[in-house]
Design a protein around this motif. Structure first.
Motif, mmCIF file in Angstrom:
data_model
loop_
_atom_site.group_PDB
_atom_site.id
_atom_site.type_symbol
_atom_site.label_atom_id
_atom_site.label_comp_id
_atom_site.label_asym_id
_atom_site.label_seq_id
_atom_site.Cartn_x
_atom_site.Cartn_y
_atom_site.Cartn_z
ATOM 1 N N ASN A 1 45.587 37.207 26.965
ATOM 2 C CA ASN A 1 46.486 38.029 27.769
ATOM 3 C C ASN A 1 47.902 38.030 27.210
ATOM 4 O O ASN A 1 48.894 38.061 27.944
ATOM 5 C CB ASN A 1 46.479 37.596 29.241
ATOM 6 C CG ASN A 1 47.085 36.227 29.477
ATOM 7 O OD1 ASN A 1 47.175 35.411 28.561
ATOM 8 N ND2 ASN A 1 47.480 35.954 30.713
ATOM 9 N N ASN B 1 49.773 46.071 33.704
ATOM 10 C CA ASN B 1 48.391 46.312 33.303
ATOM 11 C C ASN B 1 48.189 47.798 33.068
ATOM 12 O O ASN B 1 48.651 48.628 33.847
ATOM 13 C CB ASN B 1 47.429 45.822 34.384
ATOM 14 C CG ASN B 1 47.392 44.311 34.492
ATOM 15 O OD1 ASN B 1 48.110 43.712 35.280
ATOM 16 N ND2 ASN B 1 46.551 43.689 33.690
ATOM 17 N N PRO C 1 45.993 45.944 39.908
ATOM 18 C CA PRO C 1 45.910 44.487 39.905
ATOM 19 C C PRO C 1 45.874 43.858 41.294
ATOM 20 O O PRO C 1 45.255 42.824 41.480
ATOM 21 C CB PRO C 1 47.167 44.079 39.132
ATOM 22 C CG PRO C 1 47.396 45.224 38.191
ATOM 23 C CD PRO C 1 46.995 46.456 38.971
ATOM 24 N N GLU D 1 41.993 42.859 29.820
ATOM 25 C CA GLU D 1 41.895 44.191 29.224
ATOM 26 C C GLU D 1 41.340 44.018 27.809
ATOM 27 O O GLU D 1 41.923 43.302 27.007
ATOM 28 C CB GLU D 1 43.273 44.854 29.167
ATOM 29 C CG GLU D 1 43.865 45.133 30.532
ATOM 30 C CD GLU D 1 45.277 45.690 30.486
ATOM 31 O OE1 GLU D 1 45.764 45.995 29.369
ATOM 32 O OE2 GLU D 1 45.907 45.807 31.554
#
Length: 331
Positions: free
Chosen positions: A300, A209, A190, A46
């Motif tokens: 992450n 996420n 995901p 992301e």
């Protein structure tokens, strides 16, 4: 990097013209060590608010076509009753000077684990009709960039994810970049994206996420380190001859700080940059168009990387690239 990030994933790219050095560290999923979930060049992260300059490029593609105008108030430019009181210009919206608040007042913040996923078209329309504006000076606004993505989709009669593929990801050589939407499992969660890393809060706790709906323009892009390096390579190769990229990279005349182009922040040295953060990811892109050098950091874990990334970039500009990172280091 192990000291700062532990087992969490970090992907770094140093771009020098058309040459790229990568350094990769850690795991895309710390719960799947035995399954070989090491970060690689195709791992998707992301990128959070680094989505904003990409949304800005899509906006500029319509400006270049003469369909939209940077200096025209939105109330005059869009025949939408929801925008009747919105007197700021597109340029002010692109540089966070619209007077829109950071977030819409009706965005539910009771669950920050995935705050944008349930904010849909009806909620955004309602917010637009009841927004209280502040002064038209710099005020960072996810609301404003969410609005830009929503307006793009309305103008083109095309989903934001689709228009970004056509107008941004494909032209910028970002083949695996995607938009993370609030859709069923078969269409983008995901489970359907095996290369998407899992995100971790700053304390190391695994978090969901993030997904987006009507505010996707503010931060919904997911991309690999190869995608981001491809973007900078394309910029360095074509910016001098591509009028659209020139518009994207040229500072706008502004009365206050920070200096900005449409979407990019500018340092005092003239570097273009933007950072991003979600509940479980951090990112930074910084580049110097004169020297044709750039740096990308994707992680992450929600550990800010801007300060150390800027220092790393400044250090690299002052030294031969090979003295900073091992060439193409693999984990």
């Amino acid at each position: 990097m192990k000291q700062e990030f532990g087992q969490h994933g970090v992907a770094i790219a140093l771009i020098d013209g058309q040459q790229v050095q990568y350094q990769l560290h850690g795991l895309a999923d710390t719960q799947q060590q035995a399954a070989g979930q090491a970060v690689d060049r195709q791992t998707l992260f992301e990128i959070g608010s680094v989505s904003k300059p990409l949304t800005a490029l899509a906006v500029l593609s319509l400006v270049q076509q003469g369909r939209w105008h940077l200096d025209r108030p939105l109330a005059q430019q869009f025949a939408m009753p929801e925008l009747a009181t919105h007197q700021y210009t597109l340029a002010e919206l692109l540089t966070h000077r619209s007077g829109l608040p950071r977030l819409p007042a009706n965005l539910p913040l009771d669950d920050l684990r995935n705050p944008y996923a349930r904010y849909h078209d009806n909620e955004l329309r309602a917010a637009l009709t009841t927004t209280d504006f502040t002064e038209r000076q710099f005020g960072y606004s996810n609301y404003g960039y969410g609005l830009l993505g929503w307006l793009l989709a309305a103008e083109l009669k095309q989903p934001y994810a689709e228009l970004m593929q056509q107008r941004v990801f494909q032209p910028l050589a970002m083949p695996t970049a995607k938009v993370q939407l609030s859709l069923p499992a078969h269409a983008g969660t995901p489970a359907a994206l095996p290369k998407l890393a899992r995100g971790y809060a700053i304390n190391g706790e695994q978090v969901a996420n993030w997904q987006f709906d009507s505010l996707a323009g503010a931060g919904a892009v997911i991309a690999s380190i190869e995608d981001m390096a491809g973007m900078l390579k394309h910029i360095f190769a074509t910016a001098n001859t591509d009028p659209l990229l020139q518009l994207w990279l040229t500072p706008l005349p502004l009365n206050d700080q920070p200096a900005m182009t449409p979407g990019w922040m500018l340092t005092a040295k003239g570097w273009h940059w933007h950072a991003g953060q979600t509940a479980g990811f951090s990112s930074l892109v910084v580049f110097d168009t004169t020297q044709q050098k750039g740096l990308v950091i994707l992680t992450n874990i929600a550990l800010p990387v801007t300060e150390q990334g800027m220092a790393l970039f400044a250090d690299w500009l002052a030294k031969p690239a090979t003295t900073l990172l091992p060439q193409d280091k693999q984990p």
